[in-house]
Write a protein that holds these residues in place. Structure first.
Motif, mmCIF file in Angstrom:
data_model
loop_
_atom_site.group_PDB
_atom_site.id
_atom_site.type_symbol
_atom_site.label_atom_id
_atom_site.label_comp_id
_atom_site.label_asym_id
_atom_site.label_seq_id
_atom_site.Cartn_x
_atom_site.Cartn_y
_atom_site.Cartn_z
ATOM 1 N N GLN A 1 14.999 14.393 -13.286
ATOM 2 C CA GLN A 1 14.457 13.150 -12.758
ATOM 3 C C GLN A 1 14.950 12.916 -11.332
ATOM 4 N N VAL A 2 14.098 12.295 -10.528
ATOM 5 C CA VAL A 2 14.502 11.892 -9.179
ATOM 6 C C VAL A 2 15.644 10.875 -9.312
ATOM 7 N N GLY A 3 16.734 11.132 -8.623
ATOM 8 C CA GLY A 3 17.871 10.198 -8.679
ATOM 9 C C GLY A 3 18.500 10.131 -10.058
ATOM 10 N N GLY A 4 18.448 11.223 -10.814
ATOM 11 C CA GLY A 4 18.912 11.174 -12.197
ATOM 12 C C GLY A 4 20.318 11.732 -12.414
ATOM 13 N N ALA B 1 22.297 8.235 -10.420
ATOM 14 C CA ALA B 1 22.089 7.273 -11.511
ATOM 15 C C ALA B 1 23.405 6.885 -12.172
ATOM 16 N N TYR C 1 20.425 -0.737 -6.417
ATOM 17 C CA TYR C 1 20.177 0.064 -7.604
ATOM 18 C C TYR C 1 19.703 1.427 -7.111
ATOM 19 N N PRO D 1 18.887 4.617 -8.271
ATOM 20 C CA PRO D 1 17.762 5.477 -8.660
ATOM 21 C C PRO D 1 16.431 5.058 -8.015
ATOM 22 N N THR D 2 16.197 3.747 -7.926
ATOM 23 C CA THR D 2 14.939 3.313 -7.300
ATOM 24 C C THR D 2 15.019 3.491 -5.785
ATOM 25 N N ARG E 1 14.099 7.035 -5.239
ATOM 26 C CA ARG E 1 12.645 7.171 -5.444
ATOM 27 C C ARG E 1 11.889 6.630 -4.225
ATOM 28 N N TRP F 1 28.915 5.238 -19.968
ATOM 29 C CA TRP F 1 28.523 6.613 -19.653
ATOM 30 C C TRP F 1 29.505 7.215 -18.661
#
Lengths: 368, 371
Positions: free
Chosen positions: A35-38, A42, A145, A147-148, A151, A299
């Motif tokens: 995923q992009v920015g995963g 993230a 934030y 990840p966005t 993106r 996490w």
């Protein structure tokens, strides 16, 4: 547009580089396996912060923070930019003295900051434990934030003609990048794979440094600023195997993000129960009522750490550039990294001295 | 022996605190009953973290039997988040908890035998049920009836007799609803006070997944003694596949005997279990969801209620994790318990990663603990 540059990794650093090169009219292909920015993007906090552990660290973080601020008007709401400011918390007079020193440094370097005494600190953050000596508020710092944000930067590059390829990089070869499914020919390859860069460049001075984070349910205004213990610098920059520090962030959603831990020599993503407990105990020491907030998720993630706490931005061998080693500052310094890497590729004059970030500084030295 | 339950009393979703022969036998057996006990983490082998009476407790075990049951599957359609829309079992539970339904018009919709049971209960409590909308076809229902063994057939016949005044329409599903009105894929809109709608049941697999139990097609995989792929962990009831009370009771006994080494008693129940597994397969075949249900949501229909994520946002995501990262779908207080299964069905996504804790617990649950 021809592909001149292949970027491996669509984390926030790779996405920012793609945007910077596309802006300059360079043909870019960006490769991402998931995923992009995963990845670390993230997993991290998304704290935009000026740090002053060294002149070079200050220069890059300040430069990057200015770049973030210059984008505010075009930034989409999904990035959740929150001008929370950083509040460095001093527990005692000794730490408050360190705050004063820090403030003098910021004054000399055109960074606005405000010294808070015990009462002002209580007003700024009523949920902090009573009896703290004070703190230093740096209002220009912020929270996003990530990840966005990654993106958004990537979409900007894609709109400018860049291409996103889903795939796993297998090798950086002369004149191209080999994926499991195809080979992408290019003049220049950029490795922005975070800790995974060591897979391709085994002698790289980068080591994974594991961290834990915990996010709560929504408790609006429980925390108002990004709160960091002044001792954070000690813990963030110690070379000991394990450390924790009080580091708590208000999210736009009203959630509270609780950190932080640092751990070398770990590669598994499982939680370290004892370190997690120490981290939460530290947080509850600073903010006793945190104990009552409900945890939604916990996490781990991996920072790409270097021996001198500075990233690797520049040529590593002919045709191959690195952009990794950002440790806990990758979100902040992604924009500055992208700019000075593009400057090197396009032979433009950088805005800040780049020598401290060049990978060649470790030439002849084994990774410690 | 200890029985842990999220709820204040034994009986789960079906019996709901009403004591019966099984709860009475459990109470008399010397088994310790721990109400409002939430398993929030797996702490290594043979050890669970349990939140109970405002504290975290460590619970070690030699044998563990998972009986975590099932929840309703909700699929998004325009209006499904309005206050008059409930789950089928959900509305029944609320009615049992005191929600006044006498004289209310309630449309029951979705899929599965639970719809009959709910409609019968609502009717018995004085509600008016103008319609049961079942998405599966009449042919599948006929094959289902033909495939039932005698006692199940009589059970179904009795339910149908109770419901004889109610229109039961196969191949029918809700396309949208606004306050007071339900629109269906065919026929005129139906006025109502409540819409009770659920697309069957899905197993609560979270604890089984964190324990590492093998899962296939949304259920745990167990052998005939209900042993999972993990040593000393058994699974019984709906998490092995939706089949209702009778199989759950058989499996409960089998796992209980197996876990305590009473092998002969286990074998006594195996033939009955085998026959009920046929019924389970029949159920899942009959009430398989039709693909039209993937198309009900409009672009602006909310999919994730916790985080207010709309269908078009989720649809734009590359996969389940991308949806989480970019839209926060499934990242709210329920941690995707509702929208996760819906997205698995809507987009054919595999189940997402589970992050600890298994249920929200206060930070204090992790403080001052023994390593």
């Amino acid at each position: 547009m021809s592909t001149e540059v292949v970027i491996a990794g669509a984390g926030i650093v790779g996405a920012a580089i793609a945007a910077a090169l596309t802006n300059a009219g360079v043909g870019v292909t960006i490769v991402e396996r998931a995923q992009v920015g995963g990845g670390a993007t993230a997993a991290g906090m998304g704290h935009i912060v000026v740090m002053d552990d060294s002149e070079a660290q200050f220069a890059l973080t300040k430069y990057s923070r200015d770049l973030w601020q210059s984008l505010l008007e075009v930034m989409p709401a999904a990035v959740e930019y929150e001008p929370a400011g950083t509040l460095w918390v001093a527990v005692d007079e000794e730490e408050l003295q360190a705050c004063r020193q820090k403030q003098r440094y910021y004054d000399d370097h055109q960074v606005v900051s405000e010294l808070l005494d015990e009462k002002a600190l209580r007003e700024a953050e009523p949920n902090l434990a009573p009896g703290m000596a004070g703190g230093l508020l740096v209002p220009g710092d912020s929270v996003i934030y990530a990840p966005t944000a990654a993106r958004w930067l990537l979409d900007h590059a894609l709109e400018g003609g860049a291409t996103l390829v889903k795939g796993e990089v297998e090798a950086f070869e002369s004149g191209g990048v080999r994926l499991s499914s195809q080979r992408l020919a290019c003049d220049i390859a950029i490795c922005a794979l975070g800790t995974a860069a060591t897979k391709f460049f085994p002698h790289l001075a980068v080591k994974p440094r594991k961290g834990h984070l915990v996010i709560t349910d929504r408790y609006p205004y429980f925390v108002r600023h990004q709160l960091v213990e002044l001792g954070y610098l000690k813990s963030a920059h110690s070379h000991s195997t394990e450390s924790v520090a009080f580091n708590v962030q208000p999210r736009r959603t009203g959630q509270v993000l609780i950190g932080s831990s640092r751990e070398y020599d770990q590669t598994g993503s499982e939680l370290n129960d004892s370190l997690l407990r120490q981290m939460l105990e530290r947080a509850a020491l600073y903010m006793p009522d945190l104990a009552n907030l409900n945890i939604l998720r916990m996490w781990t993630g991996f920072r790409a750490a270097t021996p001198d706490k500075l990233p690797l931005i520049g040529l590593t061998r002919p045709g191959v550039y690195l952009a990794t080693g950002h440790e806990g500052l990758g979100i902040t310094t992604s924009l500055g990294t992208a700019r000075i890497l593009a400057d090197q590729i396009l032979q433009r004059r950088p805005d800040i001295p780049i020598a401290p970030y060049l990978p060649s500084r470790f030439d002849g030295r084994e990774a410690s | 022996m200890a029985l842990l339950d999220d709820n204040p009393g034994p009986g789960g979703q079906i019996w709901r605190l009403h004591s019966n022969q099984w709860t009475t036998r459990m109470r008399a057996s010397g088994c310790e009953f721990l109400p409002q006990a939430t398993v929030f983490e797996v702490r290594g082998s043979h050890r669970l973290g349990v939140w109970m009476e405002g504290e975290a407790h460590d619970l070690t075990y030699q044998k563990l039997i998972l009986a975590t049951g099932a929840r309703e599957l909700f699929l998004p359609f325009p209006g499904w988040t309005l206050p008059h829309v409930m789950g089928a079992g959900g509305l029944q539970a609320l009615a049992k908890g005191g929600l006044p339904i006498r004289g209310k018009r309630i449309v029951v919709a979705g899929s599965g035998p639970l719809l009959f049971a709910v409609a019968a209960y609502l009717k018995s409590q004085g509600a008016i049920v103008p319609l049961i909308a079942e998405q599966t076809t009449l042919l599948d229902l006929a094959l289902f009836a033909a495939g039932l063994e005698a006692n199940k057939f009589h059970e179904a016949g009795r339910l149908l007799w109770d419901l004889r005044a109610i229109r039961y329409r196969p191949s029918t599903w809700v396309t949208s609803t606004t306050a007071g009105l339900v629109r269906l894929n065919r026929g005129k809109p139906v006025p109502c006070d409540y819409l009770a709608c659920a697309y069957g049941l899905i197993p609560n697999l979270e604890l089984a997944r964190v324990l590492g139990c093998a899962i296939r097609k949304g259920t745990t995989i167990v052998d005939e003694t209900c042993q999972t792929s993990v040593a000393d962990v058994h699974a019984v009831g709906e998490i092995n596949g939706i089949a209702g009370e009778e199989l759950a009771l058989i499996e409960g006994r089998i796992a209980g005997y197996a876990a305590t080494g009473q092998t002969i008693k286990v074998t006594r129940h195996l033939p009955r279990r085998a026959r009920l597994l046929e019924f389970r397969r029949l159920l899942s075949r009959t009430f398989a969801l039709r693909h039209e249900l993937r198309k009900l949501a409009a672009a602006d229909t909310i999919v994730c209620r916790c985080e207010d994520v709309r269908f078009s946002q989720v649809q734009a995501a590359a996969d389940e994790r991308d949806a989480k990262l970019q839209t926060r779908c499934g990242m709210g207080p329920c941690q995707g318990r509702v929208c996760g299964p819906a997205c698995e069905f809507l987009f054919n996504w595999p189940a997402g990663t589970l992050r600890p804790p298994l249920a929200p617990v206060p930070v204090s649950a992790y403080l001052n603990r023994q390593p």
